[in-house]
Enzyme design. Sequence first.
Site, short mmCIF file in Angstrom:
data_model
loop_
_atom_site.label_atom_id
_atom_site.label_comp_id
_atom_site.label_asym_id
_atom_site.label_seq_id
_atom_site.Cartn_x
_atom_site.Cartn_y
_atom_site.Cartn_z
N GLY A 1 0.93 -1.04 0.16
CA GLY A 1 0.08 0.25 0.38
C GLY A 1 0.63 1.00 -0.04
N ALA B 1 0.06 4.39 5.89
CA ALA B 1 -0.10 3.33 6.16
C ALA B 1 0.66 2.21 6.12
CB ALA B 1 -1.56 2.15 5.09
N GLY B 2 1.53 2.19 5.86
CA GLY B 2 2.74 1.66 5.43
C GLY B 2 3.72 2.33 6.46
N GLU C 1 5.42 -3.77 1.00
CA GLU C 1 5.38 -2.95 -0.55
C GLU C 1 4.69 -2.08 -0.12
OE1 GLU C 1 6.96 -5.29 -2.71
OE2 GLU C 1 7.45 -6.88 -0.97
N CYS D 1 1.81 0.82 -8.66
CA CYS D 1 2.77 1.22 -7.96
C CYS D 1 3.89 1.44 -9.11
CB CYS D 1 3.62 0.55 -7.28
SG CYS D 1 3.68 -1.63 -7.29
P1 NAD Z 1 -2.82 2.30 1.49
O1 NAD Z 1 -2.35 2.57 1.80
O2 NAD Z 1 -4.28 3.71 1.47
O3 NAD Z 1 -4.26 1.04 1.80
C1 NAD Z 1 -3.53 -0.22 1.71
C2 NAD Z 1 -4.27 -0.92 2.84
O4 NAD Z 1 -4.09 -0.52 3.94
C3 NAD Z 1 -5.94 -0.86 2.88
O5 NAD Z 1 -6.40 -2.24 2.71
C4 NAD Z 1 -6.04 -0.52 4.30
O6 NAD Z 1 -7.74 -0.12 4.39
C5 NAD Z 1 -5.56 -0.92 4.46
N1 NAD Z 1 -4.57 0.87 5.86
C6 NAD Z 1 -5.05 1.74 5.93
N2 NAD Z 1 -4.25 2.11 7.09
C7 NAD Z 1 -4.34 1.32 7.75
C8 NAD Z 1 -3.55 1.43 9.14
N3 NAD Z 1 -3.19 2.57 10.18
N4 NAD Z 1 -3.12 -0.29 9.80
C9 NAD Z 1 -3.51 -0.77 9.01
N5 NAD Z 1 -4.25 -1.06 7.50
C10 NAD Z 1 -4.12 0.15 7.61
O7 NAD Z 1 -3.12 2.57 -0.38
P2 NAD Z 1 -4.34 2.32 -1.74
O8 NAD Z 1 -4.36 3.41 -1.54
O9 NAD Z 1 -5.21 0.62 -1.44
O10 NAD Z 1 -3.36 1.81 -2.80
C11 NAD Z 1 -2.31 3.06 -3.21
C12 NAD Z 1 -0.77 2.77 -2.98
O11 NAD Z 1 -0.05 1.30 -3.11
C13 NAD Z 1 0.19 3.47 -3.90
O12 NAD Z 1 1.47 4.65 -3.10
C14 NAD Z 1 1.29 2.27 -4.34
O13 NAD Z 1 2.44 2.62 -4.93
C15 NAD Z 1 1.02 1.19 -3.93
N6 NAD Z 1 1.30 -0.26 -3.69
C16 NAD Z 1 2.47 -0.44 -4.24
C17 NAD Z 1 2.47 -1.56 -4.54
C18 NAD Z 1 4.29 -2.68 -4.04
O14 NAD Z 1 4.09 -3.63 -4.61
N7 NAD Z 1 5.06 -2.17 -4.13
C19 NAD Z 1 1.69 -2.40 -4.98
C20 NAD Z 1 0.30 -1.91 -5.19
C21 NAD Z 1 0.21 -0.54 -4.88
#
Ligand code: NAD
Length: 474
Positions: free
Chosen positions: A204, A208-209, A226, A261
């Site tokens: 994500g 969140a990361g 990731e 991503c």
């Molecule tokens: P996001 O970070 O908003 O959400 C990802 C997940 O985390 C969701 O399930 C969300 O509900 C959960 N989440 C959010 N806050 C949290 C917390 N505090 N604790 C636990 N869980 C939490 O991401 P998104 O908008 O769904 O996706 C977009 C992002 O993901 C972009 O930055 C993209 O680059 C990245 N991404 C990375 C890869 C990779 O392989 N590196 C692949 C796809 C997407």
Amino acid sequence: MPAEIVRENPARRAEIVGRVPVADAAGVDRAVRAAADRQRSWREVPAGERAAVLLRAADAVEAMLPGTAVLLARETGKPLADCAGELRFSVAYLRWAAARAPAAYADRETDDAAGRLVLRRRPYGVVAAITPWNAPVILALLKVGPALAAGNTAVVKPSPLAPLAVTRVLAAFPPGLVHVVHGGAEAGGALVGHSSVHRVAFTGGAAAGRAIGAAAPAALTPAVLELGGNDPVVLLDDADLSDAAMDRLVMASFATAGQVCMAAKRLYAPRSRLAEVREAYLAAAERALVLGDPLTEGTTVGPVVSAAAAERVRALIADSAERGTVTGLGAVRVDLERGHFVRPALVTDVADDAPVVAEEQFGPVVPLLPYDTEDEAVARANAGELGLGASVWSADEERAFAFARRFEAGFTFVNTHNRTGMALHAPFGGVKRSGHGREYGVEGLLEYVQTCAVHAPAAFRAGGGGMDAGAYPL
Ligand code: NAD
């Protein structure tokens, strides 16, 4: 968060695609406990039988592919062909993992003058998988597949923006091995902090990361992260500007409306060829980009995922127009007001500190930037905190591979970028603040086991003669 997630189609305002119940802390706890109970017997199942479960799931997903692709397109706004492609790749990945897992997880034994050593690949227990919306099926299966094959069980928390297709797909596994809990940060937080979760796998964004990257270690739970990218593309001065190459470059930025991503997010071209590159790029965009409904044949770019995403990207485009030049790209075959549609755009005449260059745009807009020397291109490509993907384009493969070594990136594509450059056996993941840990490849399988050793030193085996009990053996 309310008790239910109601998912609307981003391409058609107010069209409800489906609903899922939100798990509260007690619901997350029940799922984790059930997964922990099931894991105790699952880890004893022979590796070949565990791998066979992945094969049967792959067959089931393949059988449900057409209908699930439509569901995925309706909840994410990704064009139907893109969704079918994600599902086909998911099926292929499960088969790939099933074929490799038994060998990757097998004991390794050496018996020599130093003694007898057995290395055992031990599953962690319960794996928590927290996934984003943009490729919800493959990004869940990249975690669940190896986790199960290694003898773990899993609890998956999908994104509230795309909870439907992945839930249908995960039901292809036998009951009890994979649990799905729905919700947002709250449910995710309850899962990451649960004392019976022993491995976290997250994909994500940065916010969140950062939260998970703090919460998991606080619970002494190791996490694979990731995260996002701001991938540079460097066209060398001998890059092929043919139609095929330029079409590939355009789609590398605009597939999934730029919300990938590893999308091509910054384009660096030699100043001596800038006008030529721009012209070839605009022509390719005319051929390749059709903004439209995800279910309409011929659409290559759909809406962005939500009203908030549309607002953010529109603000970025407006900011870019104030700093430089914005050119709308491709054909528009939809009423932009019908959903969260943003017309693809190319930005020129901006500096590297413009937000569209310096930050992950995660939307259908990309900057084209001139460079004067290769050293300068490398330095600018590597500026910033992120290091997910990168690409180099050259007619000379040796030159491209030599240049590739200079990128600070976890995955470098040569003469392509984004999905067309992926391979099941090539480990993918970031360096710097794009995360750590790998998916795909044998490295991706090994994220779900810990190596444990059993050792009989030679000196204490029958006839070994003993040694000074205080010494370190050499
Ligand atoms: P996001 O970070 O908003 O959400 C990802 C997940 O985390 C969701 O399930 C969300 O509900 C959960 N989440 C959010 N806050 C949290 C917390 N505090 N604790 C636990 N869980 C939490 O991401 P998104 O908008 O769904 O996706 C977009 C992002 O993901 C972009 O930055 C993209 O680059 C990245 N991404 C990375 C890869 C990779 O392989 N590196 C692949 C796809 C997407």
